[in-house]
Design a protein around this motif. Structure first.
Motif, short mmCIF file in Angstrom:
data_model
loop_
_atom_site.label_atom_id
_atom_site.label_comp_id
_atom_site.label_asym_id
_atom_site.label_seq_id
_atom_site.Cartn_x
_atom_site.Cartn_y
_atom_site.Cartn_z
N THR A 43 0.84 -1.21 0.00
CA THR A 43 0.00 0.00 0.00
C THR A 43 0.87 1.25 0.00
O THR A 43 0.60 2.20 -0.75
CB THR A 43 -0.93 0.01 1.22
OG1 THR A 43 -1.76 -1.16 1.21
CG2 THR A 43 -1.82 1.24 1.20
N TYR A 63 -1.42 12.39 9.88
CA TYR A 63 -1.90 11.53 10.96
C TYR A 63 -2.04 12.33 12.25
O TYR A 63 -3.06 12.26 12.95
CB TYR A 63 -0.93 10.37 11.18
CG TYR A 63 -1.26 9.10 10.44
CD1 TYR A 63 -2.44 8.41 10.68
CD2 TYR A 63 -0.38 8.59 9.49
CE1 TYR A 63 -2.73 7.24 10.00
CE2 TYR A 63 -0.67 7.42 8.80
CZ TYR A 63 -1.84 6.76 9.06
OH TYR A 63 -2.12 5.60 8.38
N PHE A 146 -5.11 9.40 1.98
CA PHE A 146 -5.73 8.34 2.77
C PHE A 146 -6.92 7.73 2.04
O PHE A 146 -7.23 6.55 2.22
CB PHE A 146 -6.15 8.89 4.14
CG PHE A 146 -4.98 9.26 4.99
CD1 PHE A 146 -4.33 8.32 5.77
CD2 PHE A 146 -4.49 10.56 5.00
CE1 PHE A 146 -3.24 8.66 6.55
CE2 PHE A 146 -3.40 10.91 5.78
CZ PHE A 146 -2.77 9.96 6.56
N ALA A 149 -5.36 5.26 -0.19
CA ALA A 149 -4.91 4.11 0.60
C ALA A 149 -6.10 3.21 0.96
O ALA A 149 -5.99 1.98 0.93
CB ALA A 149 -4.20 4.58 1.86
N GLY A 150 -7.23 3.83 1.28
CA GLY A 150 -8.42 3.05 1.61
C GLY A 150 -8.93 2.25 0.43
O GLY A 150 -9.56 1.20 0.61
N SER A 195 -7.34 -2.42 7.59
CA SER A 195 -6.60 -1.15 7.59
C SER A 195 -7.34 -0.08 6.81
O SER A 195 -7.34 1.10 7.19
CB SER A 195 -5.20 -1.36 7.00
OG SER A 195 -5.27 -1.78 5.64
N TYR A 200 -7.42 3.98 7.41
CA TYR A 200 -7.23 4.94 6.31
C TYR A 200 -8.47 5.79 6.04
O TYR A 200 -8.38 7.02 5.98
CB TYR A 200 -6.81 4.20 5.04
CG TYR A 200 -5.51 3.44 5.16
CD1 TYR A 200 -4.41 4.01 5.79
CD2 TYR A 200 -5.38 2.16 4.64
CE1 TYR A 200 -3.22 3.32 5.90
CE2 TYR A 200 -4.19 1.45 4.74
CZ TYR A 200 -3.12 2.04 5.38
OH TYR A 200 -1.93 1.35 5.49
N CYS A 204 -9.15 9.80 6.62
CA CYS A 204 -9.55 10.63 5.48
C CYS A 204 -10.78 11.46 5.83
O CYS A 204 -10.81 12.67 5.58
CB CYS A 204 -9.83 9.74 4.26
SG CYS A 204 -10.56 10.60 2.86
#
Length: 270
Positions: A43, A63, A146, A149-150, A195, A200, A204
């Protein structure tokens, strides 16, 4: 509330693990280093390739922002702007120059400086609107990391599972090992889906919400600055700005419970 995202993610993780234990899954069964490397490393690599190094390096900062940032205090902003309106009505706009040095929030300080400099109202609105739009665009780029990433993590988790199943199917001669091997193969899918939906995407959504709140705050400040420049009555300035607040917060401002703070505790770092 600060750390609400961290608390929510923690609750989700604990509930998922507890449910697994109640189903008879031993926690060590959920640990698989190979799957972790595939999902997290895969990822991260895909995100790096998609957004570039500059935005990728912002991930730790994003983050921290999602976990530690608090919502802007709009009530304090209203009180501060009303106090400026009272000062301007009493002593004139140039008197506000004395207040500017005490303002740590960059957007409000810039707007007040533009007032003191005698900037045309239309130009002032254009300048500050551009600031708001640019901030929202930067924030969108941050949250999109994010969001991507999701979307990628579950697919990479499935990829990890497929890789493990290839190994399982190559060892059909040992049927006694198939059960544990297949179980371990699906850990990668668990990591990918987990995750994405527990870390993620919530991060977001938190960043998007914070961005929306900051846009609302700056829009409030912009309207207040323009009202001050126009010489509006401080009471009318207050009533105009209260429209940005929830009813309960309006009562607190009107009753004088809140305190105007010239030092903005949530100055934007974006």
């Amino acid at each position: 509330m600060k750390a609400a995202s961290a608390i929510g993610i923690g609750i989700a993780v604990v509930c998922i693990i507890m449910a697994g234990i109640m189903e008879g899954v031993a926690p060590p069964m959920l640990l698989n280093i190979n799957a972790l490397i595939i999902v997290l490393g895969g990822t991260a690599g895909a995100i790096l390739g998609g957004v570039g190094m500059k935005r990728f390096m912002l991930i730790p900062k994003l983050y921290m922002k999602a976990i530690l940032s608090d919502h802007p205090d709009l009530g304090a902003r209203v009180k501060t702007l009303v106090s400026f309106a009272e000062r301007a009505r009493k002593d004139g706009l140039l008197a506000l120059e004395e207040e500017i040095e005490a303002i740590e929030e960059p957007f409000m300080r810039k707007g007040m400086q533009l007032i003191v400099d005698g900037t045309d109202p239309d130009l002032l609105r254009e300048i500050l609107d551009s600031e708001i739009d640019a901030m929202a665009a930067r924030h969108k780029q941050g949250s999109s990391v994010f969001e991507k990433a999701g979307g990628l993590a579950p697919t990479i988790g499935v990829l990890g599972t497929v890789i493990s199943l290839v190994h399982v199917l190559s060892n059909l001669s040992a049927p006694e090992t198939l059960g544990p091997a297949i179980s371990a193969a699906f850990i990668a899918t668990l990591y990918g889906v987990g995750s994405a939906n527990v870390v993620y995407l919530p991060i977001c959504y938190t960043l998007q919400m914070l961005s929306q709140k900051e846009v609302e705050e700056r829009s409030l400040v912009l309207e207040g600055i323009l009202a001050i420049q126009a010489g509006d009555n401080p009471r009318m300035v207050q009533q105009k700005l209260l429209s940005y607040l929830a009813p309960a917060d309006r009562v607190a401002v009107e009753s004088g419970d809140g305190k105007a703070d010239l030092k903005a505790v949530d100055a934007q770092a974006a």
